[in-house]
Design an enzyme around this catalytic site. Sequence first.
Site, PDB file in Angstrom:
ATOM      1  N   HIS A  23     -44.775 -91.406  -0.130  1.00 26.57           N
ATOM      2  CA  HIS A  23     -44.092 -91.071  -1.386  1.00 26.57           C
ATOM      3  C   HIS A  23     -43.410 -92.281  -2.058  1.00 26.57           C
ATOM      4  O   HIS A  23     -43.598 -92.527  -3.244  1.00 26.57           O
ATOM      5  CB  HIS A  23     -43.030 -89.998  -1.169  1.00 26.57           C
ATOM      6  CG  HIS A  23     -43.523 -88.807  -0.411  1.00 26.57           C
ATOM      7  ND1 HIS A  23     -44.788 -88.311  -0.548  1.00 26.57           N
ATOM      8  CD2 HIS A  23     -42.921 -88.001   0.508  1.00 26.57           C
ATOM      9  CE1 HIS A  23     -44.942 -87.249   0.231  1.00 26.57           C
ATOM     10  NE2 HIS A  23     -43.820 -87.052   0.883  1.00 26.57           N
ATOM     11  N   LYS A  75     -32.145 -88.394   5.135  1.00 25.37           N
ATOM     12  CA  LYS A  75     -31.801 -86.981   5.268  1.00 25.37           C
ATOM     13  C   LYS A  75     -30.295 -86.873   5.416  1.00 25.37           C
ATOM     14  O   LYS A  75     -29.630 -87.827   5.827  1.00 25.37           O
ATOM     15  CB  LYS A  75     -32.503 -86.385   6.494  1.00 25.37           C
ATOM     16  CG  LYS A  75     -34.024 -86.460   6.373  1.00 25.37           C
ATOM     17  CD  LYS A  75     -34.690 -85.195   6.838  1.00 25.37           C
ATOM     18  CE  LYS A  75     -36.186 -85.262   6.707  1.00 25.37           C
ATOM     19  NZ  LYS A  75     -36.705 -84.613   5.501  1.00 25.37           N
TER      20      LYS A  75
HETATM   21  C1  BG6 Z   1     -42.357 -84.337   2.846  1.00 25.25           C
HETATM   22  C2  BG6 Z   1     -41.611 -84.843   4.052  1.00 25.25           C
HETATM   23  O1  BG6 Z   1     -43.556 -85.039   2.677  1.00 25.25           O
HETATM   24  O2  BG6 Z   1     -41.550 -84.505   1.698  1.00 25.25           O
HETATM   25  C3  BG6 Z   1     -40.295 -84.121   4.205  1.00 25.25           C
HETATM   26  O3  BG6 Z   1     -42.405 -84.647   5.204  1.00 25.25           O
HETATM   27  C4  BG6 Z   1     -39.492 -84.213   2.937  1.00 25.25           C
HETATM   28  O4  BG6 Z   1     -39.542 -84.629   5.292  1.00 25.25           O
HETATM   29  C5  BG6 Z   1     -40.334 -83.785   1.751  1.00 25.25           C
HETATM   30  O5  BG6 Z   1     -38.378 -83.344   3.060  1.00 25.25           O
HETATM   31  C6  BG6 Z   1     -39.610 -84.032   0.467  1.00 25.25           C
HETATM   32  O6  BG6 Z   1     -40.352 -83.452  -0.579  1.00 25.25           O
HETATM   33  P1  BG6 Z   1     -39.640 -82.954  -1.899  1.00 25.25           P
HETATM   34  O7  BG6 Z   1     -40.766 -82.529  -2.781  1.00 25.25           O
HETATM   35  O8  BG6 Z   1     -38.733 -81.843  -1.496  1.00 25.25           O
HETATM   36  O9  BG6 Z   1     -38.895 -84.138  -2.405  1.00 25.25           O
END
Ligand code: BG6
Length: 518
Positions: free
Chosen positions: A268, A368
């Site tokens: 991401h 987190k």
């Molecule tokens: C996921 C991770 O890919 O993305 C998670 O494995 C994380 O740990 C999540 O919480 C976050 O996604 P979003 O869309 O809630 O920002």
Amino acid sequence: MTDPITLTMRVPRVAPAAEPRHIGACTLVILGAGGDLTRRKLIPSLLHLLADGLLPDDLSLIGVGRERMTDQGFRDDLRSAVAGLSGPAGDGAIWERLAPRLYHVAGDLGAASTYEAINERLVAIEGQGGTERGRLFYLAIPPSVYPQAVEGLAKSGALPRRDARDARWARVIIEKPFGRSLDTAQALNKVVRAVVGEHQIYRIDHYLGKETVQNLLVFRFANSIFEPVWSRHHVHHVQITAAECLGVEHRAGYYEEAGVVRDMFQNHLLSLLCLTAMEPPSTFAADAVRDEKVKVLNAIRPMQGDDFSKFAVRGQYGAGTIDGGPVAGYREEERVAADSRTPTYAAIRFMIDNWRWQGVPFFLRSGKRLPRRATEIAIQFRQPPHLMFPLPKGETLAPNVIVIRVQPDEGLSLCFEIKIPGVGVRMTSARMEFGYDEAFGATDHDAYETLLLDCMVGDQTLFLRSDATEAAWRVVDPILGAWDADGAVTFPNYAAGAWGPAAADQLIARAGAAWRTP
Ligand code: BG6
């Protein structure tokens, strides 16, 4: 410092677009149909798309799971999973349109018979329709099973190698994590590419389906006023933040092995960095966009020597307070080792060695149990070369910043200085705001809707090509290796509800900057 004056941008209110695209008949096969992803994301997304009239009428879905159940049992099970949801996902009438087209195949993914049963079901569904159908396989299963599943599907004939233009297309969606290192990603790419072509492989990064992430490309490349300042000549640094207030929830089994860099950075955050830093592609074709992204990854300066201790900070949360309530530390979470060394926070400085970005630090952080959920990209500009207005003693000029808010409260803002009316020149900051909700009304569309639809039409723009996944591992692998070899950091080193460890503040302070509070 006082809060900036906020000016809201006026945007003519436009209904969100639902671009009708032709999608041929297809069957979606979800491996791991009993899992969380299917219930929380995939089925609700399909229901939303159905309500919006965007799904082909003859979409069928085969759920593959370990548990023995009939087609009806599968429908009942999913119905109860989505019944409580708001909007179209929980709407009984929409559900009734999808339910008759749901089927179930039970079996163990280690057994050839499971894949044969999937293929038989596919052939039976295809026999009923009389039209040529595509096949879309979604691997919503543990990554360790990916190679077995892809090979099993190929051997049974369910996942054939097909030409890009074949109306009976076959595509496979692979969820992250795509490998856990460069070696394992390369090995997985080899297995998958031994059975299907790259044009059949959709490596998903759900961040790329988020509305504001896509808007970043429009913002940069459909306007001519930003591009000239989008470089080392004007940008002081870039901050990319993905903050979460949740802990590991029930995913500690996975997270203990992954940690924040594999979970958030390799995919991401580096995707956000690529979209922020890439050169304008000449067309919006999948490979033109993906070529530019991979060039950015390849230009990231590899860390070495004491870079790791200076420019990569890790953290793990201890007990603390979120939203006024006490929460446990990471090591106290269920299924987490009492002496776990898994980082739940990281802040890393990346440098991009190319003409546009030479010397501009990109600070990325994610964690987190931070105070709030917020993902944003902030472009902070340089100070004017000379300031002719005297500032009151001890005050500094607030920098110009463009902030792209990915979530929540999607939008854009631009901060600049203005004169306070009256005699003499006194300045204050103003913030020009564009909010998605205000312009288009609140929508609850999920990134998975965009991505599922793109797979069905065969658009790979928002999916990761093999070279990009490998290039991203090449960036993070040395950091992971250095951290494994160096046990010096004491965990936990930030309290739940704080903005990460103190070392992260020092990391950015060395560049004469400070983290923004989203
Ligand atoms: C996921 C991770 O890919 O993305 C998670 O494995 C994380 O740990 C999540 O919480 C976050 O996604 P979003 O869309 O809630 O920002």
